[in-house]
Design a protein around this motif. Structure first.
Motif, mmCIF file in Angstrom:
data_model
loop_
_atom_site.group_PDB
_atom_site.id
_atom_site.type_symbol
_atom_site.label_atom_id
_atom_site.label_comp_id
_atom_site.label_asym_id
_atom_site.label_seq_id
_atom_site.Cartn_x
_atom_site.Cartn_y
_atom_site.Cartn_z
ATOM 1 N N GLY A 24 -1.285 50.963 12.410
ATOM 2 C CA GLY A 24 -1.694 49.496 12.462
ATOM 3 C C GLY A 24 -2.293 48.711 11.446
ATOM 4 O O GLY A 24 -2.372 47.463 11.189
ATOM 5 N N LEU A 25 -2.894 49.427 10.408
ATOM 6 C CA LEU A 25 -3.269 48.937 9.079
ATOM 7 C C LEU A 25 -3.438 50.042 7.892
ATOM 8 O O LEU A 25 -4.333 50.815 8.244
ATOM 9 N N TYR A 26 -2.422 49.963 7.015
ATOM 10 C CA TYR A 26 -2.765 51.038 5.993
ATOM 11 C C TYR A 26 -3.178 50.207 4.824
ATOM 12 O O TYR A 26 -2.603 49.150 4.363
ATOM 13 N N ARG A 27 -4.537 50.452 4.361
ATOM 14 C CA ARG A 27 -5.092 49.633 3.260
ATOM 15 C C ARG A 27 -4.521 50.119 1.776
ATOM 16 O O ARG A 27 -5.116 51.023 1.429
ATOM 17 N N THR A 28 -3.580 49.293 1.344
ATOM 18 C CA THR A 28 -2.967 49.889 0.175
ATOM 19 C C THR A 28 -3.978 50.054 -0.965
ATOM 20 O O THR A 28 -3.654 50.554 -1.771
ATOM 21 N N GLU A 29 -5.200 49.246 -0.839
ATOM 22 C CA GLU A 29 -6.018 49.330 -2.079
ATOM 23 C C GLU A 29 -6.759 50.762 -2.198
ATOM 24 O O GLU A 29 -7.085 51.101 -3.409
ATOM 25 N N PHE A 30 -6.806 51.755 -1.446
ATOM 26 C CA PHE A 30 -7.585 52.937 -1.699
ATOM 27 C C PHE A 30 -6.729 53.728 -2.554
ATOM 28 O O PHE A 30 -7.236 54.167 -3.611
ATOM 29 N N PRO A 31 -5.443 53.975 -2.442
ATOM 30 C CA PRO A 31 -4.906 54.414 -3.605
ATOM 31 C C PRO A 31 -4.735 53.871 -5.075
ATOM 32 O O PRO A 31 -4.942 54.494 -6.028
ATOM 33 N N PHE A 32 -5.014 52.525 -4.988
ATOM 34 C CA PHE A 32 -5.229 51.861 -6.349
ATOM 35 C C PHE A 32 -6.842 52.079 -6.972
ATOM 36 O O PHE A 32 -6.782 52.275 -7.947
ATOM 37 N N MET A 33 -7.613 52.287 -5.960
ATOM 38 C CA MET A 33 -8.820 52.521 -6.239
ATOM 39 C C MET A 33 -9.125 53.785 -6.917
ATOM 40 O O MET A 33 -10.010 53.832 -7.813
ATOM 41 N N ILE A 34 -8.436 54.726 -6.584
ATOM 42 C CA ILE A 34 -8.737 56.076 -7.126
ATOM 43 C C ILE A 34 -7.876 56.410 -8.338
ATOM 44 O O ILE A 34 -7.842 57.687 -8.790
ATOM 45 N N ARG A 35 -7.272 55.407 -8.978
ATOM 46 C CA ARG A 35 -6.583 55.661 -10.177
ATOM 47 C C ARG A 35 -7.182 55.209 -11.432
ATOM 48 O O ARG A 35 -8.289 54.453 -11.081
ATOM 49 N N GLN A 36 -6.621 55.305 -12.532
ATOM 50 C CA GLN A 36 -7.239 54.698 -13.700
ATOM 51 C C GLN A 36 -6.449 53.534 -14.437
ATOM 52 O O GLN A 36 -6.839 53.029 -15.231
ATOM 53 N N ARG A 37 -5.283 53.284 -13.537
ATOM 54 C CA ARG A 37 -4.705 52.160 -14.043
ATOM 55 C C ARG A 37 -3.729 51.672 -12.556
ATOM 56 O O ARG A 37 -3.738 52.541 -11.862
ATOM 57 N N PHE A 38 -3.160 50.705 -12.687
ATOM 58 C CA PHE A 38 -2.164 50.232 -11.574
ATOM 59 C C PHE A 38 -1.300 51.247 -11.432
ATOM 60 O O PHE A 38 -0.450 51.525 -12.164
ATOM 61 N N PRO A 39 -0.875 51.536 -10.373
ATOM 62 C CA PRO A 39 0.247 52.649 -10.101
ATOM 63 C C PRO A 39 1.470 51.829 -10.429
ATOM 64 O O PRO A 39 1.549 50.671 -9.750
ATOM 65 N N GLY A 40 2.568 52.599 -10.640
ATOM 66 C CA GLY A 40 3.707 51.922 -11.042
ATOM 67 C C GLY A 40 4.722 51.834 -9.570
ATOM 68 O O GLY A 40 4.148 52.431 -8.725
ATOM 69 N N GLU A 41 5.816 51.044 -9.922
ATOM 70 C CA GLU A 41 6.538 51.044 -8.554
ATOM 71 C C GLU A 41 7.073 52.221 -7.954
ATOM 72 O O GLU A 41 6.913 52.491 -6.564
ATOM 73 N N LEU A 53 -1.101 36.426 -5.648
ATOM 74 C CA LEU A 53 -0.208 35.376 -5.968
ATOM 75 C C LEU A 53 -0.823 35.030 -7.310
ATOM 76 O O LEU A 53 0.310 34.444 -7.973
ATOM 77 N N ASP A 54 -1.857 35.228 -7.803
ATOM 78 C CA ASP A 54 -2.134 34.789 -9.220
ATOM 79 C C ASP A 54 -1.363 35.793 -10.218
ATOM 80 O O ASP A 54 -1.246 35.753 -11.301
ATOM 81 N N HIS A 55 -1.033 36.801 -9.655
ATOM 82 C CA HIS A 55 -0.362 38.137 -10.455
ATOM 83 C C HIS A 55 0.725 38.469 -9.878
ATOM 84 O O HIS A 55 0.794 39.485 -9.114
ATOM 85 N N PRO A 56 1.938 37.711 -9.808
ATOM 86 C CA PRO A 56 2.935 38.030 -9.173
ATOM 87 C C PRO A 56 3.536 39.171 -9.579
ATOM 88 O O PRO A 56 4.374 39.865 -8.967
ATOM 89 N N GLU A 57 3.437 39.673 -10.910
ATOM 90 C CA GLU A 57 3.897 40.979 -11.529
ATOM 91 C C GLU A 57 3.279 42.114 -10.341
ATOM 92 O O GLU A 57 4.084 43.020 -10.051
ATOM 93 N N ILE A 58 2.070 41.917 -9.969
ATOM 94 C CA ILE A 58 1.522 43.034 -9.345
ATOM 95 C C ILE A 58 2.001 42.902 -7.925
ATOM 96 O O ILE A 58 2.436 44.044 -7.314
ATOM 97 N N PHE A 59 2.081 41.734 -7.425
ATOM 98 C CA PHE A 59 2.669 41.653 -6.044
ATOM 99 C C PHE A 59 4.034 42.303 -5.807
ATOM 100 O O PHE A 59 4.537 42.797 -5.154
ATOM 101 N N LEU A 60 4.915 41.637 -6.733
ATOM 102 C CA LEU A 60 6.296 42.136 -6.760
ATOM 103 C C LEU A 60 6.434 43.614 -6.818
ATOM 104 O O LEU A 60 7.330 43.954 -6.283
ATOM 105 N N VAL A 61 5.748 44.087 -7.560
ATOM 106 C CA VAL A 61 5.965 45.468 -7.908
ATOM 107 C C VAL A 61 5.614 46.253 -6.483
ATOM 108 O O VAL A 61 6.330 47.127 -5.879
ATOM 109 N N GLN A 62 4.478 45.771 -5.917
ATOM 110 C CA GLN A 62 3.960 46.458 -4.608
ATOM 111 C C GLN A 62 5.259 45.943 -3.637
ATOM 112 O O GLN A 62 5.387 47.021 -2.788
#
Ligand code: PEP
Ligand code: MG
Length: 755
Positions: free
Chosen positions: A467-484, A537-546
């Motif tokens: 019912g809720l997968y918080r996508t930020e956790f996989p982002f948090m345990i990395r050294q950079r934004f994960p790619g597409e 929304l201020d970073h559509p490049e991050i949003f669109l990749v996701q």
């Protein structure tokens, strides 16, 4: 005055035990106020007040003079919970004379209450020969001192107990567990492991060692490395710095030669403490000596001592073997346990968590709940420094922590643990049974998750999806934004493990208390700032990749639901929808066979409650995030232990807001689910069923419990209970009433330890 006060509080905070803390207080306050007497009385278990420390009265009275409840001026101060300032104490009808104190010659009396967590725990008193009241400045100074010292006294009291315990091998804290806030339900018993931020010398915990020669050697190695480092730096900067500044390096090297520092540390190690803590003690002591000096130049040398200490600490840490020696049943403890700290731990070894800061809806508590780890948050009085390696009990129901508990307490908790396990096994038995009320109403139960590591218990939980997968956790345990592609692989695994059941992937919700190490955000009010959808929304490049990664992950599975966090304005929703359609269109153009997912909005800020209808008609579903909704409706920071008492999702205002959302969505025939922690609260679940909410999403550990509630309740009864609650005006009555309903239905084991 401010500086004097700051110094006093710092000294008291560093005291090893209560006696030392009180002695510092009475001597310093007497000197600062230039009076004849300063004393501290503390409340005992029978509500009397015992003289605990004095500078000015007879020493022999300490620990002997005791005022019964209601007796003397001390009790008057405590009863009124405000200062009593008298020209002559002797003339006051409440005055109680004790010959052993020798106080017959003191007229002027000023007593101020010492208040901790709303309770008067003691009284700070100054007395003087002259018959004259104290002026307003003295009174406000005393109030300020007492207010600042209350926490430090409580801390020193517990630290002292622990020290005593250590010396005598006795257990003394049984009757006095340390109170915090329930973080994640359950009970855990294990060995404390204190983790601390690297390079923060004051956070280093005590740790007993057995191999003293090896520890001494480690220290000498670190010392030699720092000397070498300073020499190299000194040479490098020799002709770049003016002579005066350059002399700083010589001063550092001289400090390192100083026996009082290095021998002090060696002695600490010889007493059995590890080098880092021996270093901490000596550095803090020397820092204090400099800080106490009147000359401002010398005072600043305190910073140099600290800097030097930090350098040595860094070398010690580099030389410390990686923390792989976690024992079975480790209780993870820190001043502030963070989600990434927890995610970094060997999960099979951790059985409970205690954090000095934070509260029930801090993300680390949510993560701990997802992992089924009993957790206490906001244990402000826990003397973190002194408990590494000790046996600890974590009671995640009541928010209590027991340090080195007696056999009696251990026995009691062992019994509760067994009952818990039995209850949990019984609840596991419900796995294959439908989640249905007694009158046949279907309530869909989903899980909240965010770590791949907790996927398998999730699949076995009998949940109907995520019912809720918080996508930020996989982002948090990395050294950079994960790619597409990296994201696609993660989402594919999540979607795949539940297909064809639905999975809700929430777009990145960072900011607030969730930061990315590689994307720091510094803000005064992070929860009211750049958070969730505002960032993406201020970073559509991050949003669109996701979004592209989510859509590609869903190919052939078609069980994807996208959820948008922190929407507070319709334009944010329309902008998000445009971007989602853009990504969808691009992928179709690229030849991918993708179905448009269902899209939903989180209702977690008050503006979204009032515009729930407008939001609902633009999307497929709404999901109420009660964690943030409660925080924003009640203006209570969900992470702040100090106001945690005020944070409760059963507040009448929250219940009414939720009803409004349900009604608004009904107009457009759109379903509403709840994915905040409220959905996993057995008491609250009754109300949610009563409101007609048909899907609830919660931590995996709560799921069997909520199913048990659902199966023992009719929707009709739930509705009646909701009606009764709607006329109640305060949260305490509501919670008490709901708990009584659970007990009555034989479900009391869900809200307290045991069965
Ligand atoms: C909420 O706010 O209720 C929610 C589910 O989101 P989070 O806890 O991740 O902020
Ligand atoms: Mg939220």
């Amino acid at each position: 005055m401010l500086e004097t006060l700051r110094r006093l509080v710092q000294e008291v905070n560093q005291a090893r035990n209560l006696d030392q803390a009180l002695s510092i207080i009475v001597h310093s306050v007497k000197a600062i106020m230039n009076v004849a007497v300063c004393s501290v009385y503390l409340r005992d278990s029978n509500n009397g007040f015992l003289l605990m420390a004095t500078d000015g009265l007879e020493e022999r009275a300490v620990g002997k003079v005791r005022l019964q409840e209601g007796e003397g001026l001390i009790s008057l101060v405590a009863k009124r919970a405000e200062p009593v300032n008298l020209r002559s104490a002797l003339a006051h009808p409440k005055y109680h004379y004790f010959p052993e104190t020798g106080e017959e010659s003191y007229h002027a009396f000023l007593g101020v209450p010492i208040i901790h967590h709303r309770n008067v725990v003691g009284v700070l008193v100054v007395q003087d020969h002259v018959a004259q009241s104290f002026n307003e400045e003295s009174e406000t100074f005393m109030i300020t001192v007492a207010a600042q010292l209350a926490g430090a006294i409580a801390h020193a009291e517990i630290s002292g107990d622990l020290e005593e315990q250590h010396k005598t091998e006795k257990t003394m804290l049984d009757s006095r567990p340390i109170s915090g806030l329930p973080g994640a339900a359950g009970v855990a018993m294990g060995i404390a492991r204190v983790v601390y931020p690297l390079a923060d010398i004051s956070a280093v915990p005590d740790r007993q060692i057995t191999d003293i020669p090896a520890e001494l050697e480690r220290f000498e190695k670190a010392l030699a490395a720092v000397r070498q480092e300073l020499r190299i730096m000194s040479q490098r900067l020799e002709d770049k710095l003016p002579a005066q500044e350059h002399a700083l390096f010589d001063a550092y090297l001289l400090m390192l030669e100083s026996d009082s520092i290095t021998d002090g540390i060696r002695n600490g190690i010889k007493k059995g403490n590890w080098a880092a803590a021996a270093l901490r003690d000596v550095i803090q002591e020397h820092e204090q000596i400099f800080r106490d000096m009147d000359d401002s130049y010398m005072r600043e040398r305190g910073d140099d001592v600290r800097d030097l200490g930090r350098r040595i600490l860094m070398h010690l840490q580099q030389d410390t073997p990686a923390d792989t020696d976690f024992s079975e049943n480790t209780i993870l403890i820190s001043e502030e346990v963070t989600p990434s700290m927890l995610a970094d731990m060997p999960m099979d070894k951790i059985s409970g968590v205690i954090s000095v800061r934070g509260s029930r809806t801090s993300h680390v508590a949510i993560l701990a709940r997802a992992l089924g780890l009993p957790t206490v948050m906001g244990a402000a009085d826990l003397p973190v420094r002194h408990i590494d390696g000790r046996e600890v009990i974590v009671d995640g129901y009541s928010g209590r922590v027991y340090v080195s508990p007696s056999e009696t307490v251990c026995r009691e908790y062992r019994q509760l643990l067994t009952q818990e396990q039995e209850l949990s096994e019984e609840l596991q038995g419900l796995r294959g049974l439908p989640s249905e009320t007694l009158d046949g109403e279907k309530i869909h139960l989903y899980v909240n998750t965010g770590l791949l590591a907790d996927m398998s218990p999730t699949q076995e939980s009998g949940a109907e999806g995520i019912g809720l997968y918080r996508t930020e956790f996989p982002f948090m345990i990395r050294q950079r934004f994960p790619g597409e592609e990296e994201q696609r692989a993660i989402y594919r695994q999540v979607l795949g493990s539940f297909a064809p059941d639905p999975v809700v992937l929430r777009t990145l919700d960072v900011g607030g208390d969730k930061s990315l190490p590689y994307f720091p955000i510094e803000e005064e009010n992070p929860f009211l700032g750049w958070r969730g959808i505002r960032i993406t929304l201020d970073h559509p490049e991050i949003f669109l990749v996701q979004i592209r990664a989510m859509l590609r992950a869903s190919i052939g599975l078609n069980n994807l639901n996208i959820l948008l966090p922190m929407i507070s304005d319709i334009s944010e929703l329309t902008d998000s929808l445009n971007l989602i359609h853009q990504a969808y269109g691009e992928l179709l153009e690229e030849g991918e066979k993708i179905e448009m997912p269902r899209i939903g909005v989180m209702i977690e800020v008050p503006s979204a409650v009032y515009q729930a209808g407008s939001l609902a008609r633009r999307v497929d579903y709404l999901s109420i995030g009660t964690n943030d909704l409660t925080q924003y409706l009640l203006a209570v920071d969900r992470n702040n232990a100090r106001v945690a008492e005020l944070y409760d999702s059963l507040h009448p205002a929250v219940i009414r807001a939720m009803m409004q959302v349900v009604e608004s969505a009904r107009v457009y025939d759109k379903p509403v689910s709840v994915c905040g922690e409220m959905a996993g609260d057995p008491a609250a679940a009754i109300l949610l069923v009563g409101m007609g909410i048909e899907s609830l999403s919660m931590s995996v550990a709560s799921l069997p419990q909520i199913k048990w509630v659902v199966r023992n309740l009719s929707s009709e009864r739930a509705n009646e209970i909701l009606s009764a609650v709607l006329v109640m005006e305060d949260v305490h009555s509501i919670r008490a009433y709901l708990h009584a309903q659970l007990e009555e239905a034989g479900l009391g084991g869900l809200i307290r330890a045991g069965k």
